[in-house]
Write an enzyme that holds these catalytic residues in place. Structure first.
Site, PDB file in Angstrom:
ATOM      1  CE1 TYR A  17      -3.836  -2.284   0.437  1.00 35.97           C
ATOM      2  CE2 TYR A  17      -2.513  -3.301   2.160  1.00 35.97           C
ATOM      3  CZ  TYR A  17      -3.600  -3.327   1.315  1.00 35.97           C
ATOM      4  OH  TYR A  17      -4.454  -4.397   1.338  1.00 35.97           O
ATOM      5  CG  HIS A  22      -6.836   4.675   1.481  1.00 40.55           C
ATOM      6  ND1 HIS A  22      -7.629   5.787   1.603  1.00 40.55           N
ATOM      7  CD2 HIS A  22      -7.524   3.670   2.095  1.00 40.55           C
ATOM      8  CE1 HIS A  22      -8.745   5.471   2.248  1.00 40.55           C
ATOM      9  NE2 HIS A  22      -8.700   4.197   2.560  1.00 40.55           N
ATOM     10  CG  ASN A  70     -11.026  -1.126   8.002  1.00 38.33           C
ATOM     11  OD1 ASN A  70      -9.942  -1.463   8.460  1.00 38.33           O
ATOM     12  ND2 ASN A  70     -11.852  -1.986   7.440  1.00 38.33           N
ATOM     13  CG  ASP A  95      -7.185   8.958   1.163  1.00 42.54           C
ATOM     14  OD1 ASP A  95      -6.897   8.561   2.312  1.00 42.54           O
ATOM     15  OD2 ASP A  95      -8.079   8.422   0.476  1.00 42.54           O
ATOM     16  CG  ASN A 116     -14.709   2.720   5.798  1.00 42.88           C
ATOM     17  OD1 ASN A 116     -15.796   3.221   6.086  1.00 42.88           O
ATOM     18  ND2 ASN A 116     -14.578   1.818   4.845  1.00 42.88           N
TER      19      ASN A 116
END
Length: 191
Positions: A17, A22, A70, A95, A116
């Site tokens: 990631y 994100h 989240n 973001d 989230n």
């Protein structure tokens, strides 16, 4: 803003990631850690990565949760409690789909807009009344799922702009800390 502040960059852990939309919050947190002149260390009580120091002349705890986006609140909540930081002295960097790519906006409180990570932080704090540094990633093209879009790497054109955007978001965070919300908004929203 009163001291100390808790400044949290949101993102997802791990190399998969690292370069996704994100993870802009993590990218900004890394720049801010460099400005403080310290490396992140794991905070044993919360599990988050933390740097303590001064930004814009103010005592700050800079954090990156090491859990998935989240679930961010489960590490932000304990950090706020450990350092006795009330929600109005918390700044969350994240973001934002509802802002054009590269634009930066500051605000206090408000809804989560389907984010989230923000929802988790608000739930853990028991309020939405915390500051946000919102970094625009824009809406996905066509009918693409927004959840999938934010987990994708930047396009080549976007990638070329990301270092400048991240530096500007770090500057915006320092302005918010130094000047407070309204004066910082007047400057940052004109960029």
């Amino acid at each position: 803003m009163a001291e100390p502040l808790l400044v949290v960059g949101l993102g997802n852990p791990g190399p998969t990631y690292a370069k996704t939309r994100h993870n802009l919050g993590f990218m900004v947190a890394d720049v801010l850690a460099g400005r403080i002149g310290s490396a992140f260390k794991v905070h044993k009580k919360s599990g988050a990565e933390v740097v303590t120091g001064r930004l814009a002349g103010t005592s700050v705890v800079l954090a990156k949760p090491r859990c998935y986006m989240n679930e961010s609140g489960r590490q932000v909540g304990p950090l706020a409690k450990f350092y006795s930081v009330p929600p109005q002295q918390i700044v969350v960097i994240h973001d934002e789909l509802d802002i054009d790519f590269g634009r930066i906006r500051l605000k206090l409180g408000g809804g989560e807009g389907g984010h989230n990570g923000l929802r988790s932080v608000a739930s853990a704090l028991g309020t939405k009344n915390f500051h946000r540094v919102r970094i625009g990633v824009g809406r996905p093209p066509g009918r693409k799922d927004p959840a999938a879009f934010v987990l994708e790497n930047f396009t080549a054109a976007e990638r070329a702009e990301v270092p400048t955007i991240v530096e500007q978001a770090a500057d915006a965070t320092e302005l918010l800390i130094a000047q407070g919300l309204e004066p910082a908004q007047n400057t940052v929203h004109a960029w």
